[in-house]
Design an enzyme around this catalytic site. Structure first.
Site, PDB file in Angstrom:
ATOM      1  N   TRP A  21     137.536 -47.445 -16.953  1.00  0.00           N
ATOM      2  CA  TRP A  21     137.036 -48.179 -15.798  1.00  0.00           C
ATOM      3  C   TRP A  21     137.720 -47.629 -14.552  1.00  0.00           C
ATOM      4  O   TRP A  21     138.098 -48.327 -13.638  1.00  0.00           O
ATOM      5  CB  TRP A  21     137.293 -49.679 -15.941  1.00  0.00           C
ATOM      6  CG  TRP A  21     138.642 -50.018 -16.464  1.00  0.00           C
ATOM      7  CD1 TRP A  21     139.786 -50.202 -15.755  1.00  0.00           C
ATOM      8  CD2 TRP A  21     138.998 -50.210 -17.835  1.00  0.00           C
ATOM      9  NE1 TRP A  21     140.831 -50.490 -16.597  1.00  0.00           N
ATOM     10  CE2 TRP A  21     140.366 -50.509 -17.866  1.00  0.00           C
ATOM     11  CE3 TRP A  21     138.273 -50.160 -19.024  1.00  0.00           C
ATOM     12  CZ2 TRP A  21     141.043 -50.745 -19.075  1.00  0.00           C
ATOM     13  CZ3 TRP A  21     138.964 -50.396 -20.205  1.00  0.00           C
ATOM     14  CH2 TRP A  21     140.316 -50.694 -20.227  1.00  0.00           C
ATOM     15  N   ASP A  50     134.475 -45.876 -24.596  1.00  0.00           N
ATOM     16  CA  ASP A  50     133.715 -47.011 -24.080  1.00  0.00           C
ATOM     17  C   ASP A  50     133.648 -46.982 -22.556  1.00  0.00           C
ATOM     18  O   ASP A  50     134.654 -46.751 -21.884  1.00  0.00           O
ATOM     19  CB  ASP A  50     134.375 -48.310 -24.541  1.00  0.00           C
ATOM     20  CG  ASP A  50     133.657 -49.535 -24.013  1.00  0.00           C
ATOM     21  OD1 ASP A  50     132.557 -49.827 -24.506  1.00  0.00           O
ATOM     22  OD2 ASP A  50     134.191 -50.190 -23.095  1.00  0.00           O
ATOM     23  N   TYR A  55     131.384 -49.743 -13.881  1.00  0.00           N
ATOM     24  CA  TYR A  55     132.747 -49.286 -13.636  1.00  0.00           C
ATOM     25  C   TYR A  55     132.755 -48.244 -12.522  1.00  0.00           C
ATOM     26  O   TYR A  55     132.198 -47.157 -12.670  1.00  0.00           O
ATOM     27  CB  TYR A  55     133.374 -48.687 -14.897  1.00  0.00           C
ATOM     28  CG  TYR A  55     133.540 -49.647 -16.052  1.00  0.00           C
ATOM     29  CD1 TYR A  55     133.536 -51.029 -15.856  1.00  0.00           C
ATOM     30  CD2 TYR A  55     133.699 -49.180 -17.345  1.00  0.00           C
ATOM     31  CE1 TYR A  55     133.696 -51.907 -16.922  1.00  0.00           C
ATOM     32  CE2 TYR A  55     133.857 -50.043 -18.419  1.00  0.00           C
ATOM     33  CZ  TYR A  55     133.858 -51.413 -18.196  1.00  0.00           C
ATOM     34  OH  TYR A  55     134.010 -52.270 -19.253  1.00  0.00           O
ATOM     35  N   SER A 152     128.395 -58.430 -24.802  1.00  0.00           N
ATOM     36  CA  SER A 152     129.806 -58.508 -24.441  1.00  0.00           C
ATOM     37  C   SER A 152     130.168 -59.952 -24.103  1.00  0.00           C
ATOM     38  O   SER A 152     129.904 -60.864 -24.883  1.00  0.00           O
ATOM     39  CB  SER A 152     130.100 -57.556 -23.276  1.00  0.00           C
ATOM     40  OG  SER A 152     131.492 -57.487 -23.009  1.00  0.00           O
ATOM     41  N   LYS A 218     156.401 -55.337 -19.428  1.00  0.00           N
ATOM     42  CA  LYS A 218     157.054 -54.866 -18.199  1.00  0.00           C
ATOM     43  C   LYS A 218     157.317 -55.986 -17.209  1.00  0.00           C
ATOM     44  O   LYS A 218     158.110 -55.818 -16.268  1.00  0.00           O
ATOM     45  CB  LYS A 218     156.224 -53.767 -17.539  1.00  0.00           C
ATOM     46  CG  LYS A 218     154.835 -54.189 -17.090  1.00  0.00           C
ATOM     47  CD  LYS A 218     154.053 -52.984 -16.580  1.00  0.00           C
ATOM     48  CE  LYS A 218     152.613 -53.317 -16.253  1.00  0.00           C
ATOM     49  NZ  LYS A 218     151.852 -52.115 -15.863  1.00  0.00           N
ATOM     50  N   ARG A 230     150.158 -53.636 -11.682  1.00  0.00           N
ATOM     51  CA  ARG A 230     148.926 -54.316 -11.281  1.00  0.00           C
ATOM     52  C   ARG A 230     149.211 -55.602 -10.516  1.00  0.00           C
ATOM     53  O   ARG A 230     148.451 -55.999  -9.643  1.00  0.00           O
ATOM     54  CB  ARG A 230     148.070 -54.639 -12.513  1.00  0.00           C
ATOM     55  CG  ARG A 230     147.487 -53.425 -13.186  1.00  0.00           C
ATOM     56  CD  ARG A 230     146.499 -53.814 -14.251  1.00  0.00           C
ATOM     57  NE  ARG A 230     145.338 -54.509 -13.703  1.00  0.00           N
ATOM     58  CZ  ARG A 230     144.209 -54.687 -14.355  1.00  0.00           C
ATOM     59  NH1 ARG A 230     144.083 -54.248 -15.585  1.00  0.00           N
ATOM     60  NH2 ARG A 230     143.196 -55.318 -13.804  1.00  0.00           N
TER      61      ARG A 230
END
Length: 325
Positions: A21, A50, A55, A152, A218, A230
């Site tokens: 993505w 995938d 994306y 999904s 983390k 992130r």
């Protein structure tokens, strides 16, 4: 690398799959790193890659199309998804026959292939009759543009069973696979979806196995956020919503289980998913080869029964029999 069938189909995929993505990397140093990661995956037996048309507005598909074209097509299992907007037009979204057919054609061009092994409905479309969607996906299989199709998120047990009734009545190609989120912090599919999929012979390819980074270990309670993680991105609220004291305490306990087993938290988290026989594979992203190299260790990693029970206790999960009517 070990391989599993996708549900009751004959298709075999690697237990660890690589998801993409990515943003548009073309012409950047990150592009070379991403290509190295794909090469490492293929060289280590990963055969399932995938993607989705949504994306990075098609950039992820085009990246995979370029990189994967260097490998023999017969050795690859390539997927994409349809639902989210691909343009500004009123029909450039959803699961209508028109959007499904047009999106599939564009995905084939982007990924430089004549067919997709797996094609997913990315979400559920309330505005389109389910029969229309299922006919369109089945017709793509009949045309050879898609080998197997699935769904999904937002497709719960009731929707899957309703879809099966329509498929049986019309004699359509069946749903082969479901791709839900599943990880140690979110086990919702165990309550219903796993049982329905087992009954119908549908495979499960899970995404977000590390819970947006929570299960990488983390993030530590009482410590500053790692630079560049992130959680430091202003636009990324998903991981920040997960960084509760309760979740961080859970992570520390799970880290202890991983230490006892001589591994690390990401490997434990991925291997735990693969302990469930209903799962066909774990789809994990990797921004650099070292992350993928670690993830690959989860394939074939056996977690003892006592450790599985300890994990259940840590995550607050109580096992029960799943009954599917």
């Amino acid at each position: 690398m070990k391989y599993r069938n996708v549900g009751k189909s004959g298709l075999k995929i690697s237990e660890i799959a690589l998801g993409s993505w990515v943003t548009d990397l073309k012409g950047t140093a990150a592009e070379d790193v991403a290509k190295q990661t794909v090469d490492l995956a293929f060289d280590n037996g990963v055969n399932f890659f995938d993607c989705a048309d949504a994306y990075s507005a098609g950039a992820a598909e085009r990246f995979f199309g370029e990189v994967l074209s260097r490998f023999p097509r017969r050795e690859l299992v390539i997927s994409s998804k349809v639902f989210f907007p691909t343009g500004d037009g009123v029909n450039d979204r959803g699961l209508s026959r028109k959007h499904i057919f047009e999106s599939c054609e564009q995905s084939l061009k982007n990924m430089r292939t004549d067919y997709l092994d797996l094609y997913y409905c990315h979400r559920f479309d309330e505005s389109t009759d389910l029969e229309e969607t299922l006919r369109a996906m089945s017709d793509l299989v009949a045309q050879g543009k898609v080998l197997y199709y699935g769904v999904s998120e937002e497709w719960g047990g009731a929707r899957l069973q309703e879809a099966q009734r329509i498929i049986d009545r019309l004699g359509l190609y069946p749903i082969t696979v479901v791709q839900p989120q599943y990880n140690l912090a979110d086990r919702y599919i165990e309550h219903e979806i796993m049982g329905v999929c087992s009954k119908l012979g549908i495979g499960i390819t899970t995404f977000s196995p590390l819970a947006q980074g929570l299960l990488t270990g983390k993030y530590r309670k009482g410590q500053p956020l790692p630079a560049g993680s992130r959680a430091t991105w202003q636009a990324d609220h998903q991981i920040n919503d997960l960084l509760t004291d309760a979740n961080l305490d859970m992570v520390e306990k799970l880290r202890g289980v991983a230490d006892e087993l001589g591994t690390n938290l990401p490997v434990l988290s991925l291997a735990w998913i693969l302990q469930h026989k209903e799962i066909s594979c774990v789809i994990a992203g990797a921004s650099k080869p070292s992350q993928l190299e670690n993830n690959l260790k989860a394939s074939g990693f056996e977690i003892p029964a006592d450790a599985m029970a300890e994990i259940d206790a840590i995550t607050g999960f109580h096992r029960f029999e799943r009954h599917v009517g």
